[in-house]
Design a protein around this motif. Structure first.
Motif, PDB file in Angstrom:
ATOM      1  N   UNK A 110       0.926  -1.091   0.043  1.00 25.88           N
ATOM      2  CA  UNK A 110       0.025   0.191   0.125  1.00 25.88           C
ATOM      3  C   UNK A 110       0.800   1.458   0.073  1.00 25.88           C
ATOM      4  N   UNK A 111       0.400   2.375  -0.439  1.00 28.42           N
ATOM      5  CA  UNK A 111       1.095   3.852  -0.485  1.00 28.42           C
ATOM      6  C   UNK A 111       1.363   4.075   1.022  1.00 28.42           C
ATOM      7  N   UNK A 112       0.593   3.672   2.055  1.00 30.86           N
ATOM      8  CA  UNK A 112       0.966   4.138   3.432  1.00 30.86           C
ATOM      9  C   UNK A 112       2.162   3.471   4.038  1.00 30.86           C
ATOM     10  N   UNK A 113       2.097   2.001   3.585  1.00 32.69           N
ATOM     11  CA  UNK A 113       3.418   1.478   4.090  1.00 32.69           C
ATOM     12  C   UNK A 113       4.530   1.695   3.113  1.00 32.69           C
ATOM     13  N   UNK A 114       4.484   1.882   1.813  1.00 30.03           N
ATOM     14  CA  UNK A 114       5.777   2.597   1.054  1.00 30.03           C
ATOM     15  C   UNK A 114       6.197   3.762   1.535  1.00 30.03           C
ATOM     16  N   UNK A 115       5.433   4.753   1.792  1.00 27.61           N
ATOM     17  CA  UNK A 115       5.967   6.117   2.155  1.00 27.61           C
ATOM     18  C   UNK A 115       6.244   5.871   3.814  1.00 27.61           C
ATOM     19  N   UNK A 118       9.734   4.634   3.082  1.00 25.34           N
ATOM     20  CA  UNK A 118      10.817   5.596   2.572  1.00 25.34           C
ATOM     21  C   UNK A 118      11.294   6.554   3.475  1.00 25.34           C
ATOM     22  N   UNK A 119      10.310   6.862   4.216  1.00 22.74           N
ATOM     23  CA  UNK A 119      10.558   8.060   5.169  1.00 22.74           C
ATOM     24  C   UNK A 119      11.544   7.522   6.385  1.00 22.74           C
ATOM     25  N   UNK A 120      11.358   6.269   6.691  1.00 24.12           N
ATOM     26  CA  UNK A 120      12.582   5.675   7.608  1.00 24.12           C
ATOM     27  C   UNK A 120      13.989   5.677   7.046  1.00 24.12           C
ATOM     28  N   UNK A 139      15.829   7.094  -0.335  1.00 19.12           N
ATOM     29  CA  UNK A 139      16.473   6.233   0.789  1.00 19.12           C
ATOM     30  C   UNK A 139      17.553   5.587   0.456  1.00 19.12           C
ATOM     31  N   UNK A 140      18.084   4.603   1.320  1.00 15.20           N
ATOM     32  CA  UNK A 140      19.241   3.941   1.274  1.00 15.20           C
ATOM     33  C   UNK A 140      19.307   2.882   0.005  1.00 15.20           C
ATOM     34  N   UNK A 141      18.248   1.974   0.387  1.00 13.13           N
ATOM     35  CA  UNK A 141      18.296   0.646  -0.425  1.00 13.13           C
ATOM     36  C   UNK A 141      17.938   0.941  -1.924  1.00 13.13           C
TER      37      UNK A 141
END
Length: 369
Positions: A110-115, A118-120, A139-141
């Motif tokens: 889901x977009x929520x999980x992806x965001x 990304x934020x982390x 992000x890093x990965x």
């Protein structure tokens, strides 16, 4: 000897578009090109019925209706939409970065999980380099697998030494959409780009295999009243302030006796170990179901970026602070030349998409007339 209104140096999109505009106004034009063919980097070579993009893939995309309407006067476009993959050590990821990429990378659905993921991973400090810019966006990965190796091969420098603007517009989509471009119009001319260039140049005198710097740079005023120059601007001024930096490409074409090599037009190779940045399979630029797909052969091209030397073609400008400052010196010289028009990527020292080149040529003619 006849004296032309314009001598156009270079038969790529800028030169060809300007030529057409001038001829519509009743002006006479002679076009020269140092290559053995017209069309510049959009030239296509037909191999076993496949239109091979000789100098790298060219997908026409634009949101400028003026430009789209203009090119459609000369050729019919197919409905090709670019979908590509990144190959990192044999594992495939979707491009541009979207929900498919995030699912392939992290398993987020889901977009929520992806965001959240990304934020982390995002870098939240001040941005001074391409590396920091990329880390702040994805992000890093994703940076490590899909950006760092590819970019360093492309530009020949570590990402921490490259300016951040190169990827400031890096698309990040929270949808399952693999369409590479956001533009309203997209496609490739049916039968390749050669008919477009030929129609734009129709009626002009053409001299291929003719180098402007083999004497014409000193004698051109005997041939034409005005000059349209699309080559490297520093070459035009004999590099009097020093050389501008460019990146070049080497293309390795291969004909294979199989109908389909990779299942898509472009695949990027983002690991450092693979020496090329991408493989192009040209038959996929055509539409499914036509005779090209019934062809038992295919043509692929491996693309290798490298430093531009005096004897190699320039493909990309290196628009860092040092080169941009040097270009400004040459630009001042160019602005003082009333009988010379400078246009295109190399003469304006600017990265242009194809639609932007055409728009620049149309605007140059409007100023001229």
């Amino acid at each position: 000897m006849r004296k032309y209104d314009y001598l156009i140096v270079g038969s790529g999109l800028f030169g060809a578009t300007f030529t057409w505009c001038a001829q519509q106004a009743g002006k006479s034009c002679i076009v020269i090109d140092k290559r053995k063919h017209v069309g510049g980097n959009v030239y296509c070579k037909n191999i076993h019925g496949i239109n091979v993009h000789e100098y790298g893939p060219h997908i026409f995309h634009t949101s400028m209706s003026e430009v789209w309407d203009f090119v459609n006067r000369f050729v019919k476009f197919n409905r090709f939409v670019l979908n590509t993959k990144a190959n990192y050590n044999g594992k495939l990821y979707s491009l541009p970065f979207n929900m498919n990429t995030f699912y392939e990378m992290w398993g987020t659905e889901t977009p929520t999980a992806a965001k959240k993921e990304l934020e982390s991973q995002r870098y939240k400090g001040a941005v001074h380099s391409l590396e920091e810019q990329a880390l702040s966006l994805v992000g890093h990965s994703i940076y490590k697998k899909l950006i760092e190796g590819y970019t360093e091969k492309q530009w020949g420098k570590p990402c921490r030494e490259l300016p951040p603007f190169i990827i400031q517009r890096l698309p990040v989509r929270m949808s399952y959409d693999n369409n590479y471009f956001n533009d309203t119009y997209q496609g490739i001319p049916v039968n390749g780009y050669n008919p477009l260039i030929e129609n734009l140049l129709k009626g002009s005198d053409i001299r291929t295999d003719t180098d402007f710097f083999n004497g014409l740079d000193k004698e051109w005023k005997k041939i034409a009243h005005k000059l349209v120059y699309t080559g490297k601007i520093d070459d035009f001024f004999k590099c009097q302030y020093g050389r501008l930096q460019y990146r070049s490409l080497k293309f390795e074409h291969e004909i294979l006796d199989i109908p389909n090599y990779q299942g898509m037009a472009i695949m990027n190779f983002t690991d450092r170990e693979t020496p090329y940045t991408r493989i192009i399979e040209h038959k996929h630029f055509e539409m499914f179901g036509n005779d090209v797909y019934n062809n038992g052969r295919t043509v692929i091209t491996r693309e290798y970026p490298h430093e531009c030397q005096n004897y190699t073609e320039a493909y990309y400008t290196v628009n860092d602070k040092v080169n941009n400052a040097l270009y400004e010196k040459y630009k001042l010289l160019a602005e003082n030349m009333r009988d010379v028009i400078f246009g295109g990527r190399l003469a304006e020292y600017k990265y242009y998409n194809m639609d932007e080149v055409i728009k620049s040529a149309l605007d140059s003619w409007k100023k001229e007339k």
